[in-house]
Design an enzyme around this catalytic site. Structure first.
Site, PDB file in Angstrom:
ATOM      1  N   ARG A 196      -2.469  10.268   6.849  1.00 24.51           N
ATOM      2  CA  ARG A 196      -2.613   8.772   7.263  1.00 24.51           C
ATOM      3  C   ARG A 196      -2.082   7.839   6.228  1.00 24.51           C
ATOM      4  O   ARG A 196      -2.691   8.015   5.197  1.00 24.51           O
ATOM      5  CB  ARG A 196      -4.003   8.222   7.920  1.00 24.51           C
ATOM      6  CG  ARG A 196      -4.110   6.805   8.085  1.00 24.51           C
ATOM      7  CD  ARG A 196      -5.481   6.402   8.737  1.00 24.51           C
ATOM      8  NE  ARG A 196      -6.567   6.537   7.601  1.00 24.51           N
ATOM      9  CZ  ARG A 196      -6.981   5.824   6.829  1.00 24.51           C
ATOM     10  NH1 ARG A 196      -6.227   4.746   6.802  1.00 24.51           N
ATOM     11  NH2 ARG A 196      -7.837   5.909   5.962  1.00 24.51           N
ATOM     12  N   GLN A 234      -8.050  14.394   5.285  1.00 21.89           N
ATOM     13  CA  GLN A 234      -7.418  13.541   4.279  1.00 21.89           C
ATOM     14  C   GLN A 234      -8.442  13.434   2.996  1.00 21.89           C
ATOM     15  O   GLN A 234      -9.490  13.083   3.116  1.00 21.89           O
ATOM     16  CB  GLN A 234      -7.117  12.151   4.765  1.00 21.89           C
ATOM     17  CG  GLN A 234      -6.390  11.239   3.657  1.00 21.89           C
ATOM     18  CD  GLN A 234      -5.968  10.010   4.110  1.00 21.89           C
ATOM     19  OE1 GLN A 234      -6.462   8.944   4.422  1.00 21.89           O
ATOM     20  NE2 GLN A 234      -4.432   9.847   4.341  1.00 21.89           N
ATOM     21  N   PHE A 254       0.879  -1.218   0.013  1.00 22.19           N
ATOM     22  CA  PHE A 254      -0.059  -0.096  -0.014  1.00 22.19           C
ATOM     23  C   PHE A 254       1.075   1.354  -0.108  1.00 22.19           C
ATOM     24  O   PHE A 254       2.096   1.167   0.407  1.00 22.19           O
ATOM     25  CB  PHE A 254      -0.806   0.103   1.282  1.00 22.19           C
ATOM     26  CG  PHE A 254      -2.337  -0.006   0.896  1.00 22.19           C
ATOM     27  CD1 PHE A 254      -2.810  -1.031   0.346  1.00 22.19           C
ATOM     28  CD2 PHE A 254      -3.298   0.924   1.639  1.00 22.19           C
ATOM     29  CE1 PHE A 254      -4.253  -0.887   0.033  1.00 22.19           C
ATOM     30  CE2 PHE A 254      -4.742   0.850   1.458  1.00 22.19           C
ATOM     31  CZ  PHE A 254      -4.979  -0.051   0.378  1.00 22.19           C
ATOM     32  N   HIS A 288     -12.134  12.011   2.993  1.00 21.92           N
ATOM     33  CA  HIS A 288     -12.200  10.431   3.227  1.00 21.92           C
ATOM     34  C   HIS A 288     -11.879  10.289   4.803  1.00 21.92           C
ATOM     35  O   HIS A 288     -12.494   9.415   5.327  1.00 21.92           O
ATOM     36  CB  HIS A 288     -11.149   9.816   2.421  1.00 21.92           C
ATOM     37  CG  HIS A 288     -11.058   8.334   2.882  1.00 21.92           C
ATOM     38  ND1 HIS A 288     -11.890   7.302   2.628  1.00 21.92           N
ATOM     39  CD2 HIS A 288      -9.983   7.730   3.257  1.00 21.92           C
ATOM     40  CE1 HIS A 288     -11.386   6.156   3.237  1.00 21.92           C
ATOM     41  NE2 HIS A 288     -10.052   6.311   3.402  1.00 21.92           N
ATOM     42  N   HIS A 293      -8.726  11.297  -0.157  1.00 20.86           N
ATOM     43  CA  HIS A 293      -8.281   9.980  -0.719  1.00 20.86           C
ATOM     44  C   HIS A 293      -8.174  10.258  -2.296  1.00 20.86           C
ATOM     45  O   HIS A 293      -9.067  10.705  -2.618  1.00 20.86           O
ATOM     46  CB  HIS A 293      -9.389   8.862  -0.300  1.00 20.86           C
ATOM     47  CG  HIS A 293      -8.801   7.480  -0.741  1.00 20.86           C
ATOM     48  ND1 HIS A 293      -8.481   7.056  -2.118  1.00 20.86           N
ATOM     49  CD2 HIS A 293      -8.607   6.682  -0.122  1.00 20.86           C
ATOM     50  CE1 HIS A 293      -8.091   5.992  -1.972  1.00 20.86           C
ATOM     51  NE2 HIS A 293      -8.258   5.362  -0.870  1.00 20.86           N
ATOM     52  N   ARG A 304      -0.591   8.987   0.101  1.00 19.63           N
ATOM     53  CA  ARG A 304      -2.188   9.939  -0.329  1.00 19.63           C
ATOM     54  C   ARG A 304      -1.991  11.112  -0.733  1.00 19.63           C
ATOM     55  O   ARG A 304      -2.510  11.708  -1.414  1.00 19.63           O
ATOM     56  CB  ARG A 304      -2.898   9.322   0.864  1.00 19.63           C
ATOM     57  CG  ARG A 304      -3.394   7.899   0.788  1.00 19.63           C
ATOM     58  CD  ARG A 304      -4.623   7.677   1.854  1.00 19.63           C
ATOM     59  NE  ARG A 304      -4.976   6.456   1.656  1.00 19.63           N
ATOM     60  CZ  ARG A 304      -5.768   5.511   2.216  1.00 19.63           C
ATOM     61  NH1 ARG A 304      -6.500   6.136   3.094  1.00 19.63           N
ATOM     62  NH2 ARG A 304      -6.060   4.350   2.101  1.00 19.63           N
ATOM     63  N   GLU A 320      -7.134   1.963  -2.497  1.00 20.49           N
ATOM     64  CA  GLU A 320      -5.807   1.907  -2.739  1.00 20.49           C
ATOM     65  C   GLU A 320      -5.351   0.670  -3.307  1.00 20.49           C
ATOM     66  O   GLU A 320      -4.289   0.468  -3.781  1.00 20.49           O
ATOM     67  CB  GLU A 320      -5.167   2.477  -1.571  1.00 20.49           C
ATOM     68  CG  GLU A 320      -3.847   3.160  -1.821  1.00 20.49           C
ATOM     69  CD  GLU A 320      -3.038   3.723  -0.618  1.00 20.49           C
ATOM     70  OE1 GLU A 320      -3.867   4.544  -0.148  1.00 20.49           O
ATOM     71  OE2 GLU A 320      -1.915   3.326  -0.331  1.00 20.49           O
ATOM     72  N   LEU A 373     -15.630   5.255  -2.481  1.00 20.41           N
ATOM     73  CA  LEU A 373     -14.032   5.093  -2.897  1.00 20.41           C
ATOM     74  C   LEU A 373     -13.599   3.828  -3.825  1.00 20.41           C
ATOM     75  O   LEU A 373     -14.184   2.958  -3.934  1.00 20.41           O
ATOM     76  CB  LEU A 373     -13.518   4.563  -1.448  1.00 20.41           C
ATOM     77  CG  LEU A 373     -12.474   5.323  -0.885  1.00 20.41           C
ATOM     78  CD1 LEU A 373     -12.463   6.811  -0.967  1.00 20.41           C
ATOM     79  CD2 LEU A 373     -12.073   5.045   0.567  1.00 20.41           C
TER      80      LEU A 373
END
Lengths: 259, 597
Positions: B411, B234, B121, B376, B236, B311, B253, B250
Site C-alpha cells: 500500500r 506491510q 509521500f 503496520h 512500515h 514502503r 512517512e 510509528l
C-alpha cells in the site's frame, strides 16, 4: 533492572481498595506499560482502557499521583515518588471496574450540540487561509480523553452535569462557531443549554490537557465574552431595540475577532 | 438456554473506524436503520493513528496531478496484484470524498491560495496527500464521528462480536458480548458491513492497538467468505525502537515527505545504494544527495529523494543495513529531519516532535530519530466486488483495511485514508440497497447456544493455559518466522508452533467474571489471531516469489507467473482451502497509461 510499586485502585461501583504491585522497569517505560505488565504477569482481571499507546486516542485516562493524566504519556521515571506511583480511575464519572469509568455522559451531551452546518453557497473546496484554519485546528486537536471534564470542579465537586456541558464541549462549540463557513446561530444554546456561565475560569482544564489546548483562554473566555456581549451589553441592547443593529448574531465578522 | 439482549437493524456495521463511520453515514442518509458495534469507545479506532494524510489527485499544488497518474502509482505500488476496477473507482472518487469531508467540518492545511495543501509521500509521483499537520487520521475520524452522530447514529461501544449468523447462504446477524457487563448480544440484521480494520497484534512489535486481532476477517472467513492475498502484511519502514517502551510506535512517512533523510551508523545515505533500487524505479528518483536536497525546495526541477521510495523497498533496505552491521546500537537506522529547522518541524510534524520529546528525551529538531520496520498494515483481507463492496457471502459487505483488492502487494502511504472514505461510502450504500430487498431471515438458536458455550469455556475451565502466554508465544513465533524476510524453513517452523498453540488454546482458563475482564477478552481474541496467523503463513509459503511486502529470501525475484495470481483462502466443509485465481487484466485504455511512463 529497577522495580517500582504501582499502587492501583481495584474495585467497582460498590467500593474497592488500593493494591500494590511490584513492576520491573525498562528505559522509557510509561504507566500503561506497567499496567500491561501487571495484567500479563500478576492479575489478568485488572481492567483498564487503551488503544493507541501514543497519546492520540485518549482512551487511557486516569488519575496518576492524584492528577488527571494519560497513562501512555506518563513516564515511570518521572512519576515515581519514593518508589511508588498511585493510579486511580477518573473521579468525576461513575466507576465501572478498576481503572475503567462510565464516560457515556460525555457522548450523550455531545449528541445535543448543533453540528457544523456549512453555508449552502460555500465554494468547493472552501477557500480558507492557513492562519484561520490554524486557529480552529487548536480545538480540533482534542482527543476526547475527558481529562478536562474530569478535573472541572463544576462537574467534579458540584456535580452540575445537568446544567453545564464542560470544557470539552465548549471547545467543540468554539470550533464550529469560529468556522468561517458555518451557518448556524448558537449563542442562545451556549448560554442556556451549555451553561457557560457556570465556568469561573480556574483554568484547571487547560492545565491537564495533554494536547496543550488553551481551553480557557482560547475557547471558554471568547465564548463567554460573546455571551456577555449579546445578552448583557446595555448599549448593544439599545441598538438592537432601536433596530440600528438588526441581529447582532448575524454579524459574522465578529467571529474573526475571537481567539 | 442462554440469555442475551436482541437488537434489530437494517444494517449492522462492525467497526467504528473511518470505513465503518463512513458506511454508517451512507446508510443513515439512505434512510436505513443503522447499528454500529465497536470494540472500544467511539472515536478511538486505529484511524486516529494515521498521521500523514489522505491521497487524492485534486492537484491543489498545481503539479499536473490527475486520477490517471494516481491510478498508475497505485498499481505500480501494489506490484500489479491490485484489482484494477477497485483502483479505478478509488482514484476517481477520492477527490470528492475529500471535499465532502471538508463540508462535514474537517479542516485541512491550506495552500497560500487558500486551497487544500498536499504533501509528498512515498510512491506518489506528485504531492497528493491532503493533510492536517501529522494528525490527519484524528481529523478524519472525529469529523465522521460528529457527522454520523448528527444523523442519529446508534452505536454499541465496547462490544465484541464473535460469530456471524446465517440463514441458508445469507448473513442475517451477529452474536457476541458487551465487554462492560459481559452480557451476550444478538444483532439481527438484513445486511452486515465488516469494517474492523487490520491485524497486527500477532507480532511482538507492532504499531497496532489491542483491537487489531483480526476479528472481522475471521468472522467473514468463518461465514464462508473468500479471503485474498493474506500473505501481504506491510512493514512500515519507520517504527520507533528506542527507548524500548516506545517500540513499534510509528514515525510518520510525513517526516521523509518533509525532507527527512535516512542514514546508517556510518552516516551514509544508504537509500542511494544502487542495490536497493528496484529496476522499474530507475530514473524516477534523485541520483545524488544534492539533487534530493534541492527537491525539498524545488520539486518541479528535481527528482524525489530515494528515501521516498515505496514502503516495501525502504523497509527492506533498512532491514538489510542493520543485518549488514551498519545499524545503531539499538538495531536501527537514523532518520534525520533537523535540517528543516525547529519552527518548520514543530508546525508540520507537531505530534512527532511532542512524542519523541516527552517519551524518548529526543529533540527531533536537534537530533535524529532511530527507526526500524514495524508490522503496520495488511493489504490482504475479505475479497469484495469494488462497486458495492459485497463479499462472496450474500448480505455480507466489507470495507477499509479488512477488505482486499485496492492495494495489491504493497500500500502507498495515504491511500488508506482515502480508501476508507471511498469504499466506506460504497459499502454503506451497497448494504443499504441490499437490505431493502430482504427480510430479517431466521436465526438458528443452536448456533447461538454453541457460540455462547465456546465463549464461556475459559471462565469455567480450571485455568491450565494462560491467554497471555499463548499470545506472547504466538507473537514470538510470528516475529521470527513471518517477519519482513521470510524463508520456507522459518515459515514451516512458525506453522508448527501455531498448530501447537491452537491445540493449547482449546484449554485456556481465566480468572474473574464476565464484567470488563481483559483476561477473558484475550482468551477470545487469541483464537482469531491464531487462525489468521496460520492463513498468513500458509499463503506466504505458497507464494514462491518476492513481490511487494512478500519477501522470500529463498525466492528473491519476482516471478511473472506468480504476478498473475491472487491467493484465495476459504473455508470449505470446515477445512481451510487455499487456491490461486488469475488477476483480472486491465482494459486497453488503462494498460496504455503504463506505456506512457
Amino acid at each position: 533492572m529497577d522495580t517500582v510499586t504501582l499502587r492501583v485502585f481495584r474495585g467497582d461501583s460498590s467500593g474497592g481498595e488500593m493494591r500494590d504491585y511490584a513492576v520491573s522497569v525498562l528505559p522509557g517505560m510509561v504507566v500503561l506499560d506497567a499496567i500491561h505488565q501487571i495484567q500479563q504477569t500478576k492479575d489478568s482481571t485488572l481492567a483498564c482502557r487503551w488503544n493507541c499507546k501514543a497519546a492520540k486516542c485518549g482512551s487511557c485516562s486516569a488519575e496518576i499521583n492524584g492528577k488527571p493524566a494519560l497513562m501512555c504519556k506518563t513516564r515511570l521515571d518521572e512519576a515515581t515518588i519514593d518508589g511508588v506511583i498511585t493510579v486511580r480511575p477518573l473521579f468525576t464519572f461513575p466507576e465501572i471496574k478498576d481503572l475503567v469509568t462510565d464516560v457515556s455522559w460525555n457522548y450523550h451531551i455531545s449528541e445535543k450540540i448543533p453540528p457544523f452546518t456549512p453555508k449552502p453557497d460555500a465554494p468547493k473546496p472552501f477557500i480558507m487561509h492557513q492562519m484561520d484554519v490554524m486557529r480552529q485546528q487548536e480545538y480540533r486537536k482534542c482527543i476526547e480523553c475527558f481529562l478536562c471534564q474530569d478535573v472541572c470542579h463544576v462537574l467534579r465537586e458540584h456535580e452540575l452535569k445537568d446544567n453545564f456541558y464542560g470544557p470539552r464541549q465548549i471547545v467543540k462549540l468554539a470550533n464550529y462557531n469560529m468556522h468561517p463557513y458555518d451557518n448556524l446561530k448558537r449563542m442562545d444554546f451556549i448560554r442556556n443549554n451549555m451553561g457557560i456561565g457556570y465556568c469561573n475560569i480556574t483554568k484547571c482544564c487547560t492545565d491537564v490537557c495533554p494536547e496543550h489546548i488553551r481551553i480557557t483562554d482560547n475557547a471558554i473566555i471568547p465564548l463567554k465574552e460573546r455571551v456577555a456581549d449579546k445578552f448583557f451589553d446595555p448599549l448593544r441592547m439599545l441598538l438592537v431595540k432601536l433596530r440600528i443593529l438588526k441581529n447582532p448574531e448575524a454579524d459574522r465578522s465578529q467571529d474573526s475577532l475571537l481567539g | 438456554m442462554v440469555d442475551y439482549k436482541t437488537f434489530e437493524y437494517d444494517m449492522l456495521i462492525i467497526g467504528a473506524g473511518g470505513a465503518g463511520l463512513r458506511a454508517a453515514i451512507a446508510g443513515l442518509e439512505s434512510g436505513a436503520k443503522v447499528g454500529v458495534v465497536c470494540k472500544s469507545l467511539l472515536g478511538k479506532a486505529h484511524t486516529v493513528m494515521a498521521e500523514g494524510g489522505a491521497a487524492a489527485a485534486i492537484d491543489d499544488m498545481h503539479d499536473g496531478d490527475n486520477p490517471d497518474v494516481h491510478f498508475v502509482d497505485t498499481m505500480r505500488g501494489g506490484d500489479f496484484l491490485n484489482n484494477w476496477r477497485t483502483v479505478d473507482i478509488f482514484v476517481k472518487e477520492a477527490p470528492d470524498r475529500i471535499y465532502e469531508l471538508e463540508r462535514y467540518g474537517a479542516l485541512f492545511d491550506r495552500t497560500p491560495e487558500g486551497l487544500i495543501s498536499q504533501r509528498p509521500f512515498g510512491g506518489h509521483r506528485y504531492r497528493r496527500l491532503c493533510h492536517v499537520g501529522d494528525r490527519t487520521g484524528l481529523e478524519i475520524i472525529r469529523t465522521l464521528q460528529e457527522k454520523a452522530v448528527s444523523l442519529g447514529l446508534n452505536v454499541h461501544m465496547e462490544c465484541t462480536l464473535t460469530k456471524l449468523l446465517k440463514d441458508g447462504d445469507r448473513v442475517v446477524g451477529a452474536f457476541g458480548y458487551d465487554r462492560v457487563s459481559g452480557d451476550f448480544l444478538l444483532f439481527k440484521a438484513k445486511a452486515v458491513v465488516i469494517a474492523t480494520g487490520g491485524w497486527g497484534r500477532m507480532y511482538k512489535v507492532t504499531s497496532n492497538s489491542w483491537e487489531s486481532t483480526s476479528d472481522g476477517v475471521m468472522l467473514a472467513f468463518d461465514a464462508g467468505a473468500e479471503l485474498m492475498d493474506m500473505e501481504m502484511v506491510q512493514f512500515h519502514p519507520t517504527g520507533m525502537v528506542w527507548p524500548p517502551g516506545m517500540r513499534g510506535i510509528l514515525v510518520t512517512e510525513g517526516v521523509r515527505g518533509e525532507g527527512g533523510i535516512l542514514r546508517n551508523s556510518k552516516g551514509e545515505r544508504f537509500m542511494f545504494n544502487p542495490e536497493y533500487m528496484p529496476p522499474e524505479a530507475k530514473g524516477m528518483y534523485a541520483e545524488t544527495p544534492e539533487e534530493a536536497d534541492r527537491w525539498v525546495h524545488d520539486n518541479k526541477n528535481n527528482r524525489r529523494p530515494t528515501d521516498l521510495m515505496k514502503r516495501d523497498v525502504v523497509a527492506r533496505a533498512i532491514y538489510k543495513e542493520v543485518r549488514a552491521g551498519r545499524g545503531t546500537e539499538h538495531g536501527a537506522v537514523y532518520l534525520d529531519v533537523t535540517h528543516r529547522g525547529a519552527d518548520y518541524i514543530k508546525s508540520k510534524l507537531p505530534s512527532m516532535y511532542e512524542q519523541f520529546h516527552a517519551l524518548g528525551d529526543v529533540d527531533i529538531t536537534k537530533e535524529p530519530m532511530e527507526v526500524y520496520p514495524t508490522p503496520h498494515y495488511v493489504m490482504g483481507g475479505v475479497r469484495v466486488e469494488p462497486e458495492e463492496c459485497s463479499s462472496t457471502v450474500k448480505g455480507l459487505f466489507a470495507a477499509g483495511e479488512v477488505s482486499a483488492g485496492l492495494h495489491g502487494a504493497n500500500r502507498l502511504g495515504g491511500n488508506s485514508l482515502s480508501d476508507i472514505l471511498v469504499f466506506g461510502k460504497r459499502s454503506g450504500e451497497g448494504a443499504a440497497k441490499f437490505s431493502k430487498t430482504v427480510d430479517f431471515g431466521a436465526i438458528d438458536a443452536s448456533v447461538i447456544e454453541e457460540e455462547a458455550k465456546l465463549l464461556l469455556r475459559p471462565l469455567e475451565n480450571n485455568g491450565l493455559e494462560n491467554p497471555y502466554t499463548i499470545t506472547s508465544e504466538l507473537q514470538d513465533a510470528m516475529q521470527v518466522g513471518a517477519m519482513i524476510e521470510k524463508r520456507a524453513d522459518g515459515l514451516e517452523a512458525c506453522l508448527v508452533k501455531i498448530k501447537e498453540l491452537q491445540a493449547r488454546a482449546q484449554n485456556i482458563g481465566v480468572e474473574g467474571d464476565r464484567g470488563y475482564n481483559p483476561g477473558w477478552q484475550t482468551a477470545r481474541d487469541i483464537q482469531f489471531a491464531l487462525k489468521t496467523s496460520e492463513i498468513i503463513v500458509l499463503c506466504a509459503l505458497m507464494r514462491q516469489e518476492s513481490r511487494g511486502a512478500q519477501w522470500r529470501s529463498d525466492f528473491p525475484d519476482k516471478d511473472p507467473e506468480w504476478g498473475k495470481k491472487n491467493l484465495i483462502a476459504k473455508k470449505v466443509d470446515s477445512a481451510l482451502e487455499i487456491t490461486t485465481r488469475p488477476v483480472q487484466e486491465m482494459p486497453e485504455h488503462l494498460a496504455k497509461l503504463f506505456e506512457e511512463g
